[in-house]
Design a protein around this motif. Structure first.
Motif, PDB file in Angstrom:
ATOM      1  N   GLU A   1      54.501  42.743  33.497  1.00 46.93           N
ATOM      2  CA  GLU A   1      53.910  43.381  34.674  1.00 46.93           C
ATOM      3  C   GLU A   1      52.812  44.316  34.183  1.00 46.93           C
ATOM      4  OE1 GLU A   1      56.384  46.129  36.876  1.00 46.93           O
ATOM      5  OE2 GLU A   1      54.922  46.255  38.521  1.00 46.93           O
ATOM      6  N   VAL A   2      51.632  44.195  34.744  1.00 53.50           N
ATOM      7  CA  VAL A   2      50.559  45.125  34.386  1.00 53.50           C
ATOM      8  C   VAL A   2      50.376  46.136  35.515  1.00 53.50           C
ATOM      9  CG1 VAL A   2      49.352  43.545  32.833  1.00 53.50           C
ATOM     10  CG2 VAL A   2      48.788  43.526  35.264  1.00 53.50           C
ATOM     11  N   VAL A   3      50.175  47.385  35.134  1.00 53.37           N
ATOM     12  CA  VAL A   3      50.025  48.471  36.107  1.00 53.37           C
ATOM     13  C   VAL A   3      48.725  49.204  35.792  1.00 53.37           C
ATOM     14  CG1 VAL A   3      51.026  50.661  36.888  1.00 53.37           C
ATOM     15  CG2 VAL A   3      52.525  48.742  36.334  1.00 53.37           C
ATOM     16  N   ASN A   4      47.933  49.405  36.817  1.00 47.17           N
ATOM     17  CA  ASN A   4      46.648  50.112  36.670  1.00 47.17           C
ATOM     18  C   ASN A   4      45.666  49.395  35.748  1.00 47.17           C
ATOM     19  OD1 ASN A   4      47.281  52.248  38.412  1.00 47.17           O
ATOM     20  ND2 ASN A   4      48.365  53.356  36.787  1.00 47.17           N
ATOM     21  N   LEU A   5      45.834  48.091  35.617  1.00 48.22           N
ATOM     22  CA  LEU A   5      44.882  47.352  34.790  1.00 48.22           C
ATOM     23  C   LEU A   5      43.550  47.263  35.540  1.00 48.22           C
ATOM     24  CD1 LEU A   5      44.752  45.764  32.080  1.00 48.22           C
ATOM     25  CD2 LEU A   5      45.193  43.690  33.390  1.00 48.22           C
ATOM     26  N   ASP A   6      42.474  47.521  34.845  1.00 47.23           N
ATOM     27  CA  ASP A   6      41.130  47.396  35.420  1.00 47.23           C
ATOM     28  C   ASP A   6      40.981  46.000  36.040  1.00 47.23           C
ATOM     29  OD1 ASP A   6      37.911  48.401  34.541  1.00 47.23           O
ATOM     30  OD2 ASP A   6      38.296  46.399  35.297  1.00 47.23           O
TER      31      ASP A   6
ATOM     32  N   GLY B   1      64.399  51.126  42.209  1.00 45.67           N
ATOM     33  CA  GLY B   1      64.687  51.941  43.391  1.00 45.67           C
ATOM     34  C   GLY B   1      63.607  51.889  44.445  1.00 45.67           C
ATOM     35  N   GLY B   2      62.978  50.731  44.592  1.00 45.44           N
ATOM     36  CA  GLY B   2      62.073  50.540  45.717  1.00 45.44           C
ATOM     37  C   GLY B   2      60.599  50.778  45.419  1.00 45.44           C
ATOM     38  N   ILE B   3      60.274  51.218  44.224  1.00 42.82           N
ATOM     39  CA  ILE B   3      58.852  51.389  43.888  1.00 42.82           C
ATOM     40  C   ILE B   3      58.176  50.021  43.971  1.00 42.82           C
ATOM     41  CG2 ILE B   3      57.265  51.910  41.975  1.00 42.82           C
ATOM     42  CD1 ILE B   3      59.501  54.016  41.156  1.00 42.82           C
ATOM     43  N   THR B   4      57.054  49.948  44.690  1.00 43.76           N
ATOM     44  CA  THR B   4      56.489  48.630  44.981  1.00 43.76           C
ATOM     45  C   THR B   4      55.955  47.933  43.737  1.00 43.76           C
ATOM     46  OG1 THR B   4      54.368  49.623  45.480  1.00 43.76           O
ATOM     47  CG2 THR B   4      55.792  49.100  47.356  1.00 43.76           C
ATOM     48  N   CYS B   5      56.033  46.613  43.788  1.00 41.10           N
ATOM     49  CA  CYS B   5      55.521  45.780  42.706  1.00 41.10           C
ATOM     50  C   CYS B   5      54.717  44.649  43.336  1.00 41.10           C
ATOM     51  CB  CYS B   5      56.694  45.221  41.892  1.00 41.10           C
ATOM     52  SG  CYS B   5      56.173  44.031  40.649  1.00 41.10           S
ATOM     53  N   ASP B   6      53.494  44.495  42.898  1.00 42.39           N
ATOM     54  CA  ASP B   6      52.602  43.469  43.428  1.00 42.39           C
ATOM     55  C   ASP B   6      52.757  42.191  42.586  1.00 42.39           C
ATOM     56  OD1 ASP B   6      50.526  41.865  44.207  1.00 42.39           O
ATOM     57  OD2 ASP B   6      48.971  43.406  44.025  1.00 42.39           O
ATOM     58  N   PRO B   7      53.165  41.071  43.223  1.00 41.12           N
ATOM     59  CA  PRO B   7      53.345  39.817  42.463  1.00 41.12           C
ATOM     60  C   PRO B   7      52.089  39.424  41.689  1.00 41.12           C
ATOM     61  CG  PRO B   7      54.031  39.534  44.750  1.00 41.12           C
ATOM     62  CD  PRO B   7      53.432  40.897  44.663  1.00 41.12           C
ATOM     63  N   ASP B   8      50.960  39.927  42.162  1.00 40.82           N
ATOM     64  CA  ASP B   8      49.717  39.596  41.492  1.00 40.82           C
ATOM     65  C   ASP B   8      49.568  40.345  40.167  1.00 40.82           C
ATOM     66  OD1 ASP B   8      47.607  37.828  41.922  1.00 40.82           O
ATOM     67  OD2 ASP B   8      46.241  39.541  42.119  1.00 40.82           O
ATOM     68  N   ASN B   9      50.432  41.304  39.927  1.00 35.93           N
ATOM     69  CA  ASN B   9      50.436  42.009  38.637  1.00 35.93           C
ATOM     70  C   ASN B   9      51.406  41.378  37.634  1.00 35.93           C
ATOM     71  OD1 ASN B   9      48.551  43.872  39.414  1.00 35.93           O
ATOM     72  ND2 ASN B   9      50.042  45.413  40.072  1.00 35.93           N
ATOM     73  N   ILE B  10      52.059  40.306  38.053  1.00 35.10           N
ATOM     74  CA  ILE B  10      53.030  39.635  37.180  1.00 35.10           C
ATOM     75  C   ILE B  10      52.358  38.435  36.504  1.00 35.10           C
ATOM     76  CG2 ILE B  10      55.254  38.414  37.110  1.00 35.10           C
ATOM     77  CD1 ILE B  10      55.535  41.337  37.934  1.00 35.10           C
TER      78      ILE B  10
END
Lengths: 525, 525
Positions: free
Chosen positions: A358-363, A175-184
């Motif tokens: 997908e990684v989220v909030n990874l250091d 539903g539109g929450i952003t995703c950064d390709p660099d986290n894939i």
């Protein structure tokens, strides 16, 4: 197979790698030959091998993987025996042990395969027979490949354009929450990414050794990888009486207990569930996220069955979406890795080994380490990456392949839903089998109530559910996996069965199980 | 990229993961934001991450992989800068850092790609345009796949029919010495199999920790994997003055030294050599085998460049063949794993991640453990398996694709031979560069004599060869890998360069290196 070996196998197969003993039998035979030869050559000298059971990596010895364990190896033998003309009470082995969709007759999506053929042999781009949308996808993928070839390495994280396409796909899903390709990070199937993430997380010795929470029952990739890495497995039990739901108080119990002997640092969730087929409610996911935040646990969400939701009232909620909708307090704090794959859902393309996380909030410093680590293996298979690209970027309503694509996808998912329902209904008609609804994924994990006499008889040699499944295999040709391979509460017995055989065959399988079970109960009552 | 970050990168890049510091800079920026937000939300509370540089797996931190290290990451940045219109003294980055054949313009073998397209989209089997031999290969492969689809899992060891084809291929290669298909394990590129084998071998702590002998210079997969597994790297030096040959007395020296602090258990050989391009003589291989037998070492032979032999008088000898021709004393005793891949030779199909290993004299119980271990990852990519099948089972003289196949293969190998020769000739014309003949593989590893002033200047920030290569990249756009990434004798400096750019481009690359080197020498003399 000679007779001695046969009887050895039949009468002695206690633990889950009992096949090992069967094979050892042959080994000893050939070792004896070896010793003999060496003795002839060099008098009495026998050179011990460098790599033996005594010297090998002890963590590898501890690894178990039931989905391809001894029962499957026995199934392979039976297939060979059938081919050799040995008479059996059945004519074929039916493999309901593994989520191998195409092997069970599920058809690949035409559009995906057209694009793959075009990418493999670009001369076909000049062929009028292929639809324009397939050609344009193939051209776009090839342009993103080194030298315009699937044969070039990609960057280790995966082709940038494909990561961008995945990011947009995730944004639409959530539903539109952003995703950064660099986290894939693309991967060799989801398994590869799960192992990589666990590898990063494991450290310390003794009390400070990393503990990882996994559900019981679980998909045995998790226990196998933790064993290999020498990490501590922290088991939390799913609630069979409540449709295999996850109870936060059980998470708490497991964690408190584990804190006495290790350092819990990650929590793994499989949703929709494997082997248990449940679909988690949004409320449950929120509870898990709050728990992870409070207890400082890294979340790993195995979401490879995200399109496989069948039950009324059930819906797939991604951990990422729920996390972000819970507000900054969570969305900027909780570390999450989520996994997806081309192997399941309506695609079922297991052989291509496509996947991503997908990684989220990874250091960010750890992320550099992650990128470095995956670079050692150069890159995930490029055909699998190409396939993933069309999965996340399928035909659109104004494109020529759209109608066929939608029809194929809908049919596949509808058939799976029908089979999920049928499986549960028929199994629940059998006295002594109790089966939760298959809300999602591709499996049922019914509980089987075994009579004490059967348990006693079985325990001489092996676990009671292995005894049951092995007998089923020998008598009917149906290959299931015993519940002990996934973990279960002490004193309970289960099997995992896929819902993948074609409808008519599935009916026969279920009827045969029913008949076998009744016969088994009568025999041991 | 903002200016501060830019200058940080330019002035501080000592160790090989200097890029990490560059990225850390950005991290700190975003961490600061995070802290700020969290403080706003929760007063003063700042939640530390679970997974940080302090808590992560320390072995992973020790991993280095130069082939995709900081210089390549800088190359990617420069490409982006060029795209953004930033002026440079060159118009494109030329990547001579990695053996990525197709990316450098090498064309795939038509027959292989036809078979892959047919397997991907079997409707094409009805297409009159494809030659019959390609169709029959594709039909045969599909029949060996579950459900007739590349999308099904294969057995974990690889498709049985393909293992049989590989065994026959090895037998032809080795003049009829038998090969058991059951000793073949297909893999996700050769890297995967090498890692798996090392994983089995590593055990013990302290003095009894497994030590593994690797050449210096080496392909950094080996050092990276040993670091990850926490094994002890035992370095033996190749003899640069004798065409990078392997000297048994040097093996002995390295082993004796290592025995003081670990338990040496394996010896890795790369032949033809990466990064050094030498081809081992039969006599040398015999010496290595005798040494391994006497010292009880498990042999690992990385033979992925087995078709890449260019120099007159050089010939590829497989370790397996030599071992078996040395008589029973060796052929029944020495444990060997040999590795091959679809990524190199005349195929250059890196993206498909196809590969296999053959194990010889492996303890049968350990073999069961190996099969179990690979089963956790389910199976190697099936398209890569299919590709491997046509590599080992190419068109025969009576088949329609034979002439084209032979022409393509011959042309590719002849061009590589020509480029190998040209590279060595031109580089050896440059005062201060000394380069052994490129007898095989795809690389040259010339020694560069750097003036003391340059070494002094460099050492403020980084290794002198990194300084040299980074300067070369910034001034010419040519991307090489510093010798320090592969290991070299103290006080010597090298770079690795592939011979893969197209002939005309390779000429330009070599001329630019020549010019750069002369300018560099003048600047620092």
């Amino acid at each position: 197979m000679n007779e001695n070996a046969e009887s050895l196998f039949d009468t002695d197969s206690r633990h889950s790698w009992n096949i090992q003993r069967f094979l050892s039998y042959h080994c000893k035979q050939s070792s004896a030959v070896l010793i003999h030869n060496t003795m002839t050559e060099n008098g009495c000298e026998y050179r011990e091998r460098v790599l033996t059971m005594d010297t090998m990596n002890p963590n590898v010895k501890r690894v178990e993987y039931a989905v391809r364990g001894p029962i499957v190896q026995r199934a392979v033998q039976i297939e060979r025996e059938l081919k050799m003309g040995i008479k059996k009470p059945f004519t074929e082995v039916i493999r309901a042990n593994i989520g191998d969709c195409h092997a069970m007759g599920q058809k690949p999506i035409t559009f995906f395969r057209q694009v793959l053929a075009l990418c493999s042999y670009p001369d076909l781009l000049e062929d009028g027979k292929f639809p324009e949308d397939a050609k344009s996808r193939a051209r776009r993928i090839l342009q993103a490949c080194g030298g315009g070839s699937l044969g070039a390495y990609s960057t280790s994280q995966g082709i940038e354009m494909i990561r961008q396409d995945i990011a947009r796909y995730i944004e639409r899903r959530d539903g539109g929450i952003t995703c950064d390709p660099d986290n894939i990070y693309l991967s060799t199937g989801a398994s590869d990414a799960i192992v990589t993430m666990l590898k990063l997380l494991v450290s310390g010795e003794g009390m400070s050794r990393t503990g990882v929470m996994i559900s019981i029952p679980q998909y045995p990739l998790y226990s196998a990888t933790l064993a290999e890495l020498g990490a501590v497995q922290i088991s939390y039990y799913l609630d069979e009486d409540n449709c295999w739901s996850l109870d936060i108080s059980e998470l708490r119990r497991a964690l408190q207990e584990a804190k006495k002997h290790c350092s819990p640092r990650a929590l793994c969730i499989i949703n929709p569930g494997n082997p248990t087929g449940q679909v988690q409610s949004r409320q449950c996911i929120e509870g898990v996220i709050r728990f992870a935040a409070a207890e400082k646990l890294f979340l790993m969400a195995d979401e490879v069955y995200q399109d496989n939701v069948y039950a009324d009232g059930c819906k797939f909620h991604s951990f990422k979406k729920v996390l972000f909708e819970m507000g900054l307090e969570y969305s900027e704090k909780v570390e999450l890795a989520s996994f997806h794959s081309t192997s399941k859902c309506y695609m079922g393309e297991c052989g291509f080994r496509g996947g991503y996380m997908e990684v989220v909030n990874l250091d960010p410093e750890v992320k550099v380490q992650l990128t470095k680590l995956v670079s050692v293996r150069l890159c995930p298979p490029v055909p699998g990456q190409a396939l993933l690209d069309v999965v996340v970027n399928p035909p659109q309503p104004d494109e020529p392949s759209y109608d066929t694509f939608i029809k194929e996808r809908t049919d596949t998912l509808a058939t799976l839903a029908e089979k999920a329902n049928m499986t549960q209904e028929i199994l629940n008609q059998v006295p002594g089998i109790k089966c939760n609804p298959v809300q999602g994924a591709m499996y049922t994990f019914p509980r089987i109530h075994l009579p004490p006499k059967a348990i006693l008889e079985a325990k001489k040699e092996q676990t009671p559910d292995m005894f049951y499944c092995m007998k089923l295999l020998e008598e009917t040709g149906i290959c299931l996996v015993p519940g002990s391979g996934f973990g279960q509460r002490d004193g309970t017995y289960h099997f995992r069965m896929t819902i993948l055989p074609p409808k008519e065959k599935l009916k026969i399988v279920l009827a045969k199980i029913k008949e076998f079970h009744q016969h088994f109960m009568a025999q041991y009552s």
